[in-house]
Design an enzyme around this catalytic site. Sequence first.
Site, PDB file in Angstrom:
ATOM      1  CG  ASP A   1      26.886  14.041  -8.980  1.00 34.30           C
ATOM      2  OD1 ASP A   1      27.309  13.962  -7.942  1.00 34.30           O
ATOM      3  OD2 ASP A   1      27.333  13.339  -9.979  1.00 34.30           O
TER       4      ASP A   1
ATOM      5  CG  HIS B   1      35.526   7.079  -9.656  1.00 39.36           C
ATOM      6  ND1 HIS B   1      35.405   8.387 -10.032  1.00 39.36           N
ATOM      7  CD2 HIS B   1      35.414   7.131  -8.424  1.00 39.36           C
ATOM      8  CE1 HIS B   1      35.963   9.312  -9.210  1.00 39.36           C
ATOM      9  NE2 HIS B   1      35.781   8.484  -8.338  1.00 39.36           N
TER      10      HIS B   1
ATOM     11  CD  GLU C   1      30.453  14.529  -8.477  1.00 41.53           C
ATOM     12  OE1 GLU C   1      30.107  13.854  -7.506  1.00 41.53           O
ATOM     13  OE2 GLU C   1      29.871  13.844  -9.601  1.00 41.53           O
TER      14      GLU C   1
ATOM     15  CG  ASP D   1      -2.129  -0.909   1.022  1.00 38.88           C
ATOM     16  OD1 ASP D   1      -2.459  -1.426   0.018  1.00 38.88           O
ATOM     17  OD2 ASP D   1      -2.953  -0.890   1.804  1.00 38.88           O
TER      18      ASP D   1
ATOM     19  CE1 TYR E   1      36.712   7.693  -3.408  1.00 40.09           C
ATOM     20  CE2 TYR E   1      37.788   7.145  -5.504  1.00 40.09           C
ATOM     21  CZ  TYR E   1      36.929   7.939  -4.813  1.00 40.09           C
ATOM     22  OH  TYR E   1      36.072   8.881  -5.323  1.00 40.09           O
TER      23      TYR E   1
ATOM     24  CD  GLU F   1      32.001  11.976 -10.417  1.00 38.23           C
ATOM     25  OE1 GLU F   1      32.047  11.384  -9.181  1.00 38.23           O
ATOM     26  OE2 GLU F   1      31.124  12.025 -11.159  1.00 38.23           O
TER      27      GLU F   1
ATOM     28  CG  HIS G   1      28.605  11.687 -14.495  1.00 37.27           C
ATOM     29  ND1 HIS G   1      27.505  12.328 -14.318  1.00 37.27           N
ATOM     30  CD2 HIS G   1      29.314  11.201 -13.399  1.00 37.27           C
ATOM     31  CE1 HIS G   1      27.623  12.675 -12.787  1.00 37.27           C
ATOM     32  NE2 HIS G   1      28.577  11.986 -12.386  1.00 37.27           N
TER      33      HIS G   1
ATOM     34  CG  HIS H   1      27.799   3.986  -6.050  1.00 32.64           C
ATOM     35  ND1 HIS H   1      27.612   3.485  -7.219  1.00 32.64           N
ATOM     36  CD2 HIS H   1      28.329   5.375  -6.404  1.00 32.64           C
ATOM     37  CE1 HIS H   1      27.839   4.393  -8.337  1.00 32.64           C
ATOM     38  NE2 HIS H   1      28.460   5.439  -7.927  1.00 32.64           N
TER      39      HIS H   1
ATOM     40  CG  HIS I   1      25.377   8.641 -13.791  1.00 32.45           C
ATOM     41  ND1 HIS I   1      25.647   7.302 -13.274  1.00 32.45           N
ATOM     42  CD2 HIS I   1      26.002   9.687 -12.861  1.00 32.45           C
ATOM     43  CE1 HIS I   1      26.435   7.727 -12.065  1.00 32.45           C
ATOM     44  NE2 HIS I   1      26.545   8.809 -11.757  1.00 32.45           N
TER      45      HIS I   1
ATOM     46  NE  ARG J   1      32.750  10.778  -5.640  1.00 34.69           N
ATOM     47  CZ  ARG J   1      32.338   9.947  -4.856  1.00 34.69           C
ATOM     48  NH1 ARG J   1      33.670   8.930  -4.677  1.00 34.69           N
ATOM     49  NH2 ARG J   1      31.465   9.637  -4.150  1.00 34.69           N
TER      50      ARG J   1
ATOM     51  CG  ASP K   1      28.517  12.048  -4.646  1.00 37.20           C
ATOM     52  OD1 ASP K   1      28.111  13.019  -5.069  1.00 37.20           O
ATOM     53  OD2 ASP K   1      28.987  11.248  -5.255  1.00 37.20           O
TER      54      ASP K   1
END
Length: 433
Positions: free
Chosen positions: A267, A346, A403, A36, A384, A380, A350, A239, A357, A401, A256
């Site tokens: 982003d 990475h 970005e 629901d 790591y 970006e 993008h 992520h 993206h 990072r 991020d």
Amino acid sequence: MNKKEFVKRRKQLMRMVGKEGIAILAASPMRQRNRDVEYPYRQTSDFLYLSGFSEPEAVLVLIPKRPAGEFLLFCRESDPEQEIWHGRRAGLAGAVAEYGADDAFPISDMDEILPGLMEGRKRVFYTMGQEEGFDRRVVEWVNQLRAKVRSGLQAPSEFIDLDYHLHDLRLFKSRSEVATMREAARISMRAHKRAMQVCRPGLMEYELEAEFLHEFRCAGAEPAYSSIVGGGENGCILHYTENNQKLNDGELVLIDAGAEHEGYASDVTRTFPVNGTFSPAQKEIYELVLASQEAAFLKCKPGNHWNDPHEAAVKVLTKGLVELGLLKGKPAALIKEAAYRQFYMHRTGHWLGMDVHDVGEYKVGDGWRLLEPGMAMTVEPGLYIMPARGVAKRYHNIGVRIEDDIVITRDGYDLLSRGIPKTVAEIEAEMAK
Ligand code: GLY
Ligand code: MN
Ligand code: MN
């Protein structure tokens, strides 16, 4: 977005579809979260791009040069009782008056009406593979017509991927799109500053996430994607979205998070020390990533190809990793064998737009696409550093990072995510506020 802009977009697309074609686009369905309860509804970006229409159960049809109307919307009819429970609907009258449809029909009548609209058209511009049930209906409509060709009826003989044309339009941002994206980035700027100001050891990652939600919602915006708030080693998970751990003294936090404003994403990533002061090791890694971003920015101009900023960042990162003793060997050889991928797995960006993206080809033929004015993208780079053999302990679990969002201009780029503290000095000053 100005109504004229939607008209212009449909015109541009219809020019590509031509008078022998018909374009069909279905709205995103509602998706169930649990019993629901549905996920918040988000229209597909393609549908929004062409119409601004944000209701489910709708189909947009473009039929260039059709005398009785080129832009048709199938949608839900007004229904006072349903609207009391589930909210307002544009209805057929609203589809015409507010969204500029030449004509609107009840979505429940689609099976009767759509085959007739395809009749006489040679090509169906439609993207297969997104909604299985709808794919089947489109094919059925065409087959119904094909079954009648002996009675003199003209059925479409070709399916053409609508994405290919539509996404190339979306790749190039207009002035009002750039202005909307700049506003999205400004909202993100306020949120990132707020997070820097409130951060302190002992907070939970989700408490920082809450600062973002607060700032986004206060601006009528929402997250463009699930916010990533990773303290310490969580900053090394690209992520990471659990956001449920404590932020510890002496560690970094990587955030991020970007706002979506009027359908357009920002982003942005910033990484800063939980206690407000970078340790020497954190500073070494941070400044290396920052230098790689600056090198990437220098390559963001028309005529360079899509991969140039990435290659520039990789060069700076690899050389720096050698200088810090994290990689051993000659930078040129290490780049060739992609040794940097242990720490940088990475790409450097993008396309960015209605989707975080965003759509658009990165390659044309065998080569990388050339950058052109109006293309919006992220820059970006990151590092790591997971514990591993040969990795000095002082660097363990440092994830950084940085970005930002840009749009390519005639002679370079325009930074959309302006004013977000970024140098070590700027970040430490913001955190001391
Ligand atoms: N936030 C997703 C990305 O940076 O690509
Ligand atoms: Mn990104
Ligand atoms: Mn991001």
